[in-house]
Design an enzyme around this catalytic site. Structure first.
Site, PDB file in Angstrom:
ATOM      1  N   LYS A  14      49.382   5.153  31.286  1.00  0.00           N
ATOM      2  CA  LYS A  14      48.883   4.721  29.986  1.00  0.00           C
ATOM      3  C   LYS A  14      49.893   5.095  28.878  1.00  0.00           C
ATOM      4  O   LYS A  14      50.828   5.864  29.128  1.00  0.00           O
ATOM      5  CB  LYS A  14      47.520   5.377  29.748  1.00  0.00           C
ATOM      6  CG  LYS A  14      46.426   4.892  30.736  1.00  0.00           C
ATOM      7  CD  LYS A  14      45.143   5.701  30.585  1.00  0.00           C
ATOM      8  CE  LYS A  14      44.013   5.149  31.447  1.00  0.00           C
ATOM      9  NZ  LYS A  14      42.784   6.003  31.351  1.00  0.00           N
ATOM     10  N   TYR A  54      38.388  -3.478  32.797  1.00  0.00           N
ATOM     11  CA  TYR A  54      37.277  -2.535  32.949  1.00  0.00           C
ATOM     12  C   TYR A  54      35.970  -3.235  33.323  1.00  0.00           C
ATOM     13  O   TYR A  54      35.131  -2.645  34.007  1.00  0.00           O
ATOM     14  CB  TYR A  54      37.123  -1.656  31.710  1.00  0.00           C
ATOM     15  CG  TYR A  54      38.177  -0.556  31.700  1.00  0.00           C
ATOM     16  CD1 TYR A  54      38.088   0.520  32.588  1.00  0.00           C
ATOM     17  CD2 TYR A  54      39.279  -0.619  30.867  1.00  0.00           C
ATOM     18  CE1 TYR A  54      39.064   1.510  32.633  1.00  0.00           C
ATOM     19  CE2 TYR A  54      40.263   0.369  30.898  1.00  0.00           C
ATOM     20  CZ  TYR A  54      40.146   1.432  31.784  1.00  0.00           C
ATOM     21  OH  TYR A  54      41.110   2.400  31.840  1.00  0.00           O
ATOM     22  N   ASN A 156      44.204  10.459  29.138  1.00  0.00           N
ATOM     23  CA  ASN A 156      44.350  11.136  30.432  1.00  0.00           C
ATOM     24  C   ASN A 156      45.477  10.551  31.281  1.00  0.00           C
ATOM     25  O   ASN A 156      45.441  10.602  32.502  1.00  0.00           O
ATOM     26  CB  ASN A 156      43.013  11.127  31.188  1.00  0.00           C
ATOM     27  CG  ASN A 156      42.459   9.727  31.370  1.00  0.00           C
ATOM     28  OD1 ASN A 156      43.124   8.745  31.053  1.00  0.00           O
ATOM     29  ND2 ASN A 156      41.258   9.630  31.902  1.00  0.00           N
ATOM     30  N   HIS A 159      45.543   5.383  34.813  1.00  0.00           N
ATOM     31  CA  HIS A 159      44.414   4.712  35.463  1.00  0.00           C
ATOM     32  C   HIS A 159      44.755   4.532  36.933  1.00  0.00           C
ATOM     33  O   HIS A 159      45.879   4.157  37.267  1.00  0.00           O
ATOM     34  CB  HIS A 159      44.141   3.332  34.857  1.00  0.00           C
ATOM     35  CG  HIS A 159      43.279   2.509  35.770  1.00  0.00           C
ATOM     36  ND1 HIS A 159      41.916   2.693  35.841  1.00  0.00           N
ATOM     37  CD2 HIS A 159      43.584   1.577  36.704  1.00  0.00           C
ATOM     38  CE1 HIS A 159      41.428   1.889  36.784  1.00  0.00           C
ATOM     39  NE2 HIS A 159      42.415   1.197  37.314  1.00  0.00           N
ATOM     40  N   GLU A 170      41.880  -5.807  40.248  1.00  0.00           N
ATOM     41  CA  GLU A 170      42.695  -5.274  39.147  1.00  0.00           C
ATOM     42  C   GLU A 170      44.143  -5.742  39.260  1.00  0.00           C
ATOM     43  O   GLU A 170      44.759  -6.115  38.261  1.00  0.00           O
ATOM     44  CB  GLU A 170      42.657  -3.743  39.150  1.00  0.00           C
ATOM     45  CG  GLU A 170      41.299  -3.168  38.778  1.00  0.00           C
ATOM     46  CD  GLU A 170      41.253  -1.645  38.857  1.00  0.00           C
ATOM     47  OE1 GLU A 170      40.184  -1.088  38.578  1.00  0.00           O
ATOM     48  OE2 GLU A 170      42.267  -1.017  39.202  1.00  0.00           O
TER      49      GLU A 170
HETATM   50  P1  ATP Z   1      40.472   5.412  34.993  1.00  0.00           P
HETATM   51  O1  ATP Z   1      39.565   4.298  35.469  1.00  0.00           O
HETATM   52  O2  ATP Z   1      41.115   5.167  33.671  1.00  0.00           O
HETATM   53  O3  ATP Z   1      41.389   5.940  36.039  1.00  0.00           O
HETATM   54  P2  ATP Z   1      38.262   6.962  35.437  1.00  0.00           P
HETATM   55  O4  ATP Z   1      37.885   5.976  36.442  1.00  0.00           O
HETATM   56  O5  ATP Z   1      38.452   8.377  35.835  1.00  0.00           O
HETATM   57  O6  ATP Z   1      39.547   6.641  34.735  1.00  0.00           O
HETATM   58  P3  ATP Z   1      36.229   5.822  33.721  1.00  0.00           P
HETATM   59  O7  ATP Z   1      34.936   6.530  33.608  1.00  0.00           O
HETATM   60  O8  ATP Z   1      36.343   4.568  34.510  1.00  0.00           O
HETATM   61  O9  ATP Z   1      37.300   6.907  34.181  1.00  0.00           O
HETATM   62  O10 ATP Z   1      36.706   5.560  32.238  1.00  0.00           O
HETATM   63  C1  ATP Z   1      37.881   4.829  31.991  1.00  0.00           C
HETATM   64  C2  ATP Z   1      38.702   5.497  30.907  1.00  0.00           C
HETATM   65  O11 ATP Z   1      37.979   5.486  29.673  1.00  0.00           O
HETATM   66  C3  ATP Z   1      39.006   6.970  31.147  1.00  0.00           C
HETATM   67  O12 ATP Z   1      40.138   7.139  31.949  1.00  0.00           O
HETATM   68  C4  ATP Z   1      39.209   7.482  29.743  1.00  0.00           C
HETATM   69  O13 ATP Z   1      40.509   7.158  29.248  1.00  0.00           O
HETATM   70  C5  ATP Z   1      38.201   6.678  28.938  1.00  0.00           C
HETATM   71  N1  ATP Z   1      36.874   7.311  28.780  1.00  0.00           N
HETATM   72  C6  ATP Z   1      35.897   7.382  29.713  1.00  0.00           C
HETATM   73  N2  ATP Z   1      34.792   7.959  29.225  1.00  0.00           N
HETATM   74  C7  ATP Z   1      35.054   8.261  27.935  1.00  0.00           C
HETATM   75  C8  ATP Z   1      34.313   8.874  26.877  1.00  0.00           C
HETATM   76  N3  ATP Z   1      33.075   9.280  27.040  1.00  0.00           N
HETATM   77  N4  ATP Z   1      34.901   9.016  25.670  1.00  0.00           N
HETATM   78  C9  ATP Z   1      36.154   8.594  25.477  1.00  0.00           C
HETATM   79  N5  ATP Z   1      36.923   8.002  26.430  1.00  0.00           N
HETATM   80  C10 ATP Z   1      36.392   7.838  27.649  1.00  0.00           C
HETATM   81 MG    MG Z   2      37.585   3.848  36.505  1.00  0.00          MG
END
Ligand code: ATP
Ligand code: MG
Length: 201
Positions: A14, A54, A156, A159, A170
């Site tokens: 990212k 997403y 973080n 992805h 994806e």
């Molecule tokens: P990714 O899909 O990005 O690898 P993930 O699967 O661990 O991460 P998801 O829950 O799918 O996490 O959320 C996608 C992304 O959205 C997260 O990686 C983070 O950047 C952001 N995100 C998720 N939850 C929150 C939240 N509550 N507040 C802010 N940002 C969030």
């Molecule tokens: Mg995810």
């Protein structure tokens, strides 16, 4: 077995990962596992790409909201809302701002257990709780709480696809089929050959 050696997963570095100068470090961690890099490019995502990415999983908003609520409760904190879908909607909007803010690196890794291995090395979503030794745990410091106060996405670095089915969909968003390269790596024989009979002369 042939198919399992071709399991693919999408990894995005990212914008924060690119800006932090972590491209090489991150690729190194995946590459050294033995997984094969079969596609790679730099791209500035559009809002539409982020939304499409997403919403591949129709349950994503609810799941992301639930994960966030659980994390608050585990720390004895009050979540900003108790409605997972409402949180998910807000997260999607902040993700568009985050991912479209600059270049990202999109990659496809291939090999046995590609999805699971990449997720293990990546670490869990929230850097504050990601394990030591994972990329998110070692290289950054964000939390749901701090991100929510500022109404922005959790930064973080990465992805990584959640399942092989998700990965396929994806990859379609980020790559044309001809950008995925079919080739052999020397180290595949030590990872996959049954008899290891090509070593001694
Ligand atoms: P990714 O899909 O990005 O690898 P993930 O699967 O661990 O991460 P998801 O829950 O799918 O996490 O959320 C996608 C992304 O959205 C997260 O990686 C983070 O950047 C952001 N995100 C998720 N939850 C929150 C939240 N509550 N507040 C802010 N940002 C969030
Ligand atoms: Mg995810």
């Amino acid at each position: 077995m042939a198919d399992r050696k071709k399991e693919k997963t999408l990894v995005l570095i990212k914008p924060d990962g690119v800006q932090r100068g972590l491209i090489g470090e991150i690729i190194k961690r995946y590459e050294r596992t033995g997984l094969k890099l079969v596609a790679l490019k730099m791209v500035v995502p559009t809002d539409e790409m982020v939304e499409k990415h997403y919403l591949i999983d129709p349950q994503w908003k609810i799941k992301a909201g639930q994960k966030s609520i659980e994390s608050y409760k585990k720390k004895g904190l009050q979540p900003p809302s108790n409605n997972p879908e409402e949180i998910g909607e807000r997260v999607l909007n902040s993700l568009k701002k985050y991912l479209a803010s600059g270049p990202v690196i999109a990659m496809v890794f291939e090999g046995i257990n590609a999805v699971g291995i990449v997720r293990k090395i990546t670490g869990s979503t929230e850097p504050l709780s990601s394990d030591v030794g994972t990329i998110r745990g070692d290289f950054t410091i964000d939390s749901y709480e701090v991100a929510d106060v500022d109404n922005r996405a959790v930064r973080n670095l990465i992805h990584a696809s959640g399942s092989s089915e998700e990965a396929e969909k994806e990859i379609n968003i980020w790559f044309q089929p001809e950008e995925i390269i079919n080739y052999r790596l020397i180290n595949e024989s030590i990872l996959y050959d049954v008899n290891l009979d090509g070593i001694l002369e």
